[in-house]
Design a protein around this motif. Structure first.
Motif, PDB file in Angstrom:
ATOM      1  N   GLU A  34       0.835  -1.209   0.000  1.00  0.00           N
ATOM      2  CA  GLU A  34       0.000   0.000   0.000  1.00  0.00           C
ATOM      3  C   GLU A  34       0.867   1.255   0.000  1.00  0.00           C
ATOM      4  O   GLU A  34       0.538   2.258  -0.638  1.00  0.00           O
ATOM      5  CB  GLU A  34      -0.917  -0.015   1.227  1.00  0.00           C
ATOM      6  N   PHE A  35       1.970   1.216   0.723  1.00  0.00           N
ATOM      7  CA  PHE A  35       2.890   2.356   0.787  1.00  0.00           C
ATOM      8  C   PHE A  35       3.450   2.674  -0.601  1.00  0.00           C
ATOM      9  O   PHE A  35       3.483   3.828  -1.032  1.00  0.00           O
ATOM     10  CB  PHE A  35       4.012   2.034   1.771  1.00  0.00           C
ATOM     11  N   VAL A  36       3.862   1.635  -1.322  1.00  0.00           N
ATOM     12  CA  VAL A  36       4.386   1.836  -2.684  1.00  0.00           C
ATOM     13  C   VAL A  36       3.281   2.326  -3.610  1.00  0.00           C
ATOM     14  O   VAL A  36       3.458   3.263  -4.388  1.00  0.00           O
ATOM     15  CB  VAL A  36       5.011   0.526  -3.211  1.00  0.00           C
ATOM     16  N   LYS A  37       2.097   1.687  -3.506  1.00  0.00           N
ATOM     17  CA  LYS A  37       0.981   2.032  -4.390  1.00  0.00           C
ATOM     18  C   LYS A  37       0.520   3.473  -4.197  1.00  0.00           C
ATOM     19  O   LYS A  37       0.063   4.131  -5.133  1.00  0.00           O
ATOM     20  CB  LYS A  37      -0.186   1.070  -4.136  1.00  0.00           C
ATOM     21  N   SER A  38       0.663   4.001  -2.983  1.00  0.00           N
ATOM     22  CA  SER A  38       0.230   5.370  -2.696  1.00  0.00           C
ATOM     23  C   SER A  38       1.246   6.414  -3.152  1.00  0.00           C
ATOM     24  O   SER A  38       1.053   7.605  -2.920  1.00  0.00           O
ATOM     25  CB  SER A  38      -0.013   5.537  -1.198  1.00  0.00           C
ATOM     26  N   GLY A  39       2.332   5.969  -3.774  1.00  0.00           N
ATOM     27  CA  GLY A  39       3.376   6.912  -4.181  1.00  0.00           C
ATOM     28  C   GLY A  39       4.302   7.246  -3.031  1.00  0.00           C
ATOM     29  O   GLY A  39       4.810   8.360  -2.955  1.00  0.00           O
TER      30      GLY A  39
END
Length: 224
Positions: A34-39
């Motif tokens: 989720e951290f990566v996906k959120s930029g």
């Protein structure tokens, strides 16, 4: 760790084979994704955790959960925790409406690489900005921070110690910084052109976010 008291991996400074295993390995993987996906948005992660049902769980003890999970590794209840030093300072200023929320930056006007000469009572520490902007000087730490467990900036500390010592109570009872905030707040209460009952209600809403109970009204009305 900041929001729940301990991280999903409790050995904060050791994620290797000798460190603790994560209490929720699948959640840890999901949060990383989720951290990566959120930029790589840290703000998004804070908002995600603070809006979760787990974060909003009651701190009341659940006997059944305590028997099956005595260390609360599965987060069946929310731990009641003490504010850190920076939050104590900022909350005192916020209660008296003196906290300057303006983004500030560096408070020391010094050329790069010049040796810093500063005393614990230096005027720079009197700034009403948020604590995050106060200078971190290894040889001259802010007095309140050293009393409330802020570690030396020259050391790696994965998790701050959580002490309970007499100096902390004495600071909150006697230090001029605390007394000045109380006097400012008292002046604001006295300037409310209302009845003592309404003044006490106003004070409780400011400090606790709720009206005063009947018992609190009786105690404070006699004091007023």
């Amino acid at each position: 760790q900041h929001h729940f008291g301990s991280g999903l991996v409790r050995s904060t400074s050791n994620f290797g084979v000798r460190g603790d295993r994560p209490s929720h390995p699948q959640l840890l993987d999901w949060l990383a994704h989720e951290f990566v996906k959120s930029g790589w948005s840290i703000k998004h992660m804070h908002r995600l955790m603070l809006n979760s049902a787990t974060y909003r769980t009651s701190s009341q003890r659940n006997i059944q959960a305590q028997q099956s999970d005595p260390d609360n590794r599965l987060l069946a209840r929310h731990l009641v925790r003490r504010l850190d030093a920076e939050s104590i300072r900022d909350s005192l200023l916020a209660a008296s409406e003196e906290l300057d929320r303006t983004p500030t930056g560096m408070l020391l006007a010094l050329p790069n690489k010049q040796r810093v000469k500063i005393a614990p009572d230096d005027s720079v520490y009197d700034a009403k900005c948020r604590a995050v902007y106060l200078p971190a000087i290894r040889v001259r730490s802010y007095e309140m921070f050293s009393i409330f467990d802020v570690p030396s900036t020259g050391e790696h500390v994965g998790s701050r110690p959580d002490t309970l010592v007499a100096q902390q109570a004495l600071f909150l009872m006697n230090h001029p910084f605390v007394g000045d905030r109380a006097r400012v707040l008292a002046q604001q209460v006295s300037q409310q052109e209302t009845t003592p009952h309404e003044q006490i209600d106003w004070l409780h809403r400011r400090l606790y976010g709720r009206p005063a109970t009947s018992g609190e009204q009786l105690v404070l009305e006699s004091a007023l």
